[in-house]
Design a protein around this motif. Sequence first.
Motif, PDB file in Angstrom:
ATOM      1  N   SER A 243       0.810  -1.256  -0.107  1.00  0.00           N
ATOM      2  CA  SER A 243      -0.075   0.127   0.025  1.00  0.00           C
ATOM      3  C   SER A 243       0.790   1.211   0.055  1.00  0.00           C
ATOM      4  N   ASN A 244       0.246   2.196  -0.623  1.00  0.00           N
ATOM      5  CA  ASN A 244       0.902   3.640  -0.767  1.00  0.00           C
ATOM      6  C   ASN A 244      -0.021   4.644  -0.997  1.00  0.00           C
ATOM      7  N   PRO A 245      -0.810   5.297  -0.032  1.00  0.00           N
ATOM      8  CA  PRO A 245      -1.763   5.994  -0.528  1.00  0.00           C
ATOM      9  C   PRO A 245      -1.530   7.499  -1.347  1.00  0.00           C
ATOM     10  N   ARG A 246      -0.260   7.818  -0.724  1.00  0.00           N
ATOM     11  CA  ARG A 246       0.013   9.229  -1.464  1.00  0.00           C
ATOM     12  C   ARG A 246       0.173   8.941  -3.053  1.00  0.00           C
ATOM     13  N   ALA A 247       0.315   7.605  -3.489  1.00  0.00           N
ATOM     14  CA  ALA A 247       0.757   7.648  -4.845  1.00  0.00           C
ATOM     15  C   ALA A 247      -0.474   7.844  -5.810  1.00  0.00           C
ATOM     16  N   LEU A 248      -1.869   7.875  -4.992  1.00  0.00           N
ATOM     17  CA  LEU A 248      -3.025   8.394  -5.865  1.00  0.00           C
ATOM     18  C   LEU A 248      -3.037   9.563  -6.273  1.00  0.00           C
ATOM     19  N   VAL A 249      -2.136  10.603  -5.763  1.00  0.00           N
ATOM     20  CA  VAL A 249      -2.089  12.071  -6.297  1.00  0.00           C
ATOM     21  C   VAL A 249      -1.550  12.132  -7.605  1.00  0.00           C
ATOM     22  N   MET A 250      -0.825  11.110  -7.962  1.00  0.00           N
ATOM     23  CA  MET A 250      -0.208  11.015  -9.516  1.00  0.00           C
ATOM     24  C   MET A 250      -1.236  11.056 -10.594  1.00  0.00           C
ATOM     25  N   LEU A 251      -2.556  10.736 -10.060  1.00  0.00           N
ATOM     26  CA  LEU A 251      -3.519  10.402 -10.974  1.00  0.00           C
ATOM     27  C   LEU A 251      -4.093  12.010 -11.604  1.00  0.00           C
ATOM     28  N   ILE A 252      -3.636  13.032 -10.821  1.00  0.00           N
ATOM     29  CA  ILE A 252      -3.873  14.462 -11.217  1.00  0.00           C
ATOM     30  C   ILE A 252      -3.070  14.825 -12.622  1.00  0.00           C
ATOM     31  N   PRO A 253      -1.766  14.803 -12.821  1.00  0.00           N
ATOM     32  CA  PRO A 253      -1.191  14.896 -13.722  1.00  0.00           C
ATOM     33  C   PRO A 253      -1.648  13.951 -14.864  1.00  0.00           C
ATOM     34  N   VAL A 254      -1.931  12.787 -14.802  1.00  0.00           N
ATOM     35  CA  VAL A 254      -2.502  11.821 -15.656  1.00  0.00           C
ATOM     36  C   VAL A 254      -3.689  12.261 -16.362  1.00  0.00           C
ATOM     37  N   ALA A 255      -4.591  12.774 -15.291  1.00  0.00           N
ATOM     38  CA  ALA A 255      -5.891  13.477 -15.951  1.00  0.00           C
ATOM     39  C   ALA A 255      -5.794  14.680 -16.657  1.00  0.00           C
ATOM     40  N   LEU A 256      -4.707  15.481 -16.424  1.00  0.00           N
ATOM     41  CA  LEU A 256      -4.424  16.681 -17.305  1.00  0.00           C
ATOM     42  C   LEU A 256      -3.970  16.342 -18.255  1.00  0.00           C
ATOM     43  N   MET A 257      -3.085  15.419 -18.484  1.00  0.00           N
ATOM     44  CA  MET A 257      -2.455  14.999 -19.875  1.00  0.00           C
ATOM     45  C   MET A 257      -3.447  14.592 -20.673  1.00  0.00           C
ATOM     46  N   LEU A 258      -4.535  13.727 -20.173  1.00  0.00           N
ATOM     47  CA  LEU A 258      -5.591  13.172 -21.051  1.00  0.00           C
ATOM     48  C   LEU A 258      -6.298  14.129 -21.687  1.00  0.00           C
ATOM     49  N   THR A 259      -6.815  15.250 -20.751  1.00  0.00           N
ATOM     50  CA  THR A 259      -7.651  16.128 -21.092  1.00  0.00           C
ATOM     51  C   THR A 259      -6.920  17.115 -22.366  1.00  0.00           C
ATOM     52  N   VAL A 260      -5.840  17.276 -22.092  1.00  0.00           N
ATOM     53  CA  VAL A 260      -4.986  18.200 -22.927  1.00  0.00           C
ATOM     54  C   VAL A 260      -4.871  17.392 -24.349  1.00  0.00           C
ATOM     55  N   ALA A 261      -4.724  16.222 -24.239  1.00  0.00           N
ATOM     56  CA  ALA A 261      -4.701  15.381 -25.517  1.00  0.00           C
ATOM     57  C   ALA A 261      -5.811  15.232 -26.302  1.00  0.00           C
ATOM     58  N   LEU A 262      -7.143  15.024 -25.475  1.00  0.00           N
ATOM     59  CA  LEU A 262      -8.431  15.172 -26.197  1.00  0.00           C
ATOM     60  C   LEU A 262      -8.805  16.565 -26.427  1.00  0.00           C
ATOM     61  N   LEU A 263      -8.494  17.584 -25.953  1.00  0.00           N
ATOM     62  CA  LEU A 263      -8.974  18.875 -26.201  1.00  0.00           C
ATOM     63  C   LEU A 263      -8.103  19.346 -27.254  1.00  0.00           C
TER      64      LEU A 263
END
Length: 489
Positions: A243-263
């Motif tokens: 377990s490593n709960p802090r690692a979930l924060v890295m979904l933020i840059p992933v979401a931004l990358m996917l959003t920019v790619a689609l837009l």
Amino acid sequence: MTTDKDLDFRGGRALAFVPVVVFLGFCVVFFVVFKAFDMTALATGGVVALLVGALVAKSYGSYWSAVTRGIGSPTAVTIVMILFCVGMMSALIKATNVSGGFVWLADLLGVRGGTFTLFTFVAVCIISMSTASSIGTMFTAFPIFYPAGALLGAQPALLAAAIISGAIFGDNVAPISDTTVISSSTQTFRRKAGTADIAGVVRNRARFAFTTAGLAAIGFFLLGSSGHATGSAHSQQLLEHASNPRALVMLIPVALMLTVALLTRDIFKAVTVGLGTGIITGLASGLLTLSGIIGVTDGAPTGFLVQGVSNMLSVIALVVAVFGIMGVLTAAGVLDWLVSALTNGRLSRTPRGAEFAIGIGISATTLLFGGVNSAAMLTFGPVADEIGARVDLHPYRRAVVMDCFAMGIAAIVPVLSAYLFIGAQLTTGIKGAPALTTTEIFVAMLYPLILTVVMVVAAATGWGRRFEGADGVELKRPEPRTEPAPALV
């Protein structure tokens, strides 16, 4: 595709297939005989295939000119540069251990049995979308989710299949995956310059991938429980260690990358945003250090940036070799012959038939390449481009049909599939979890099996079909071609 044949072979044009046969021989030896998956070995096979092919060409100079034209094509160069960029983003996600965040979340929610199998499928889907590497995701996810799930009552074969299915799903839809890049970049517009943009292809593919994923998720939930959760101290210790709960924060840059790619439909801009915000987020959360970004240890370069580029070198070597082979086939007139043979047949005279021809062709090619989708699409992509273009199928649609069929049942045939070989290998030697055979995993591979059915239905009914024109409006169908294909001599 040129129609000018400028490369001749001793014994006729059929000998242009010598590099292909040699290359396929390497695939069979490594996947079937040695049961080993290695992209560098495949790239080596491609280079050796080119060297052998040169021996049967009438002109050494013309042969190697054809090879270099194939390697230097705009499509090949574009794919190489994109792969370097996405490799760094993939390495960032792996370095920050996003998988550990999902294991922590599963433990927090107390999921067990079939629910854990479902949770694993969803988590691996997200991880694979983030890393854009199906094989890399498998190596990351199996050691974490498989032993934990087996101890928590998940049915082993369904659990292993959920991990592999999630890895394939992410590879199927991620804007930064090599298969998405290749399937998009090999499909060209006829009424304007350029190839199919990645964002447009992903948007058109999403309806099929997410429909399939939803059906697969239901199946994994209903079938994924063995009813033998142990609840042991060892099980809890395993979960806490992973377990490593802090690692979930890295979904933020992933979401931004996917959003920019689609837009923006600009993969380079998207990766730049993802890397920039990912580095900042990783440093702020303590998941990254400066030396983890780039550094030197004992005289050797380190850091995820270097690792990301290094991880892609074998894939890029394979791209170079395959495009060299495609250059030979193009110069010899073989691709023109193959396209003519396929498009002049009765099956390819209609949009529906063309889609089935693409599906059958890419499935056969994927089988020959042992389930290696990237190599299969590099090889068959130009053929699919011509088949679809002759009935005005939109480049998005061609890319979607090719990619989804390549990710279907053809990628998971037990005696040939690199996915199943790796999955079976990763289930061995794990305490408390059984080792599985490729056949046991195959029957539980819900996502690829359902995806094949979904794509057959889509091709038969026209669901989601688009034609090349303003805003995808259907154009007048050309009259069926009746001229015979040229002889392969």
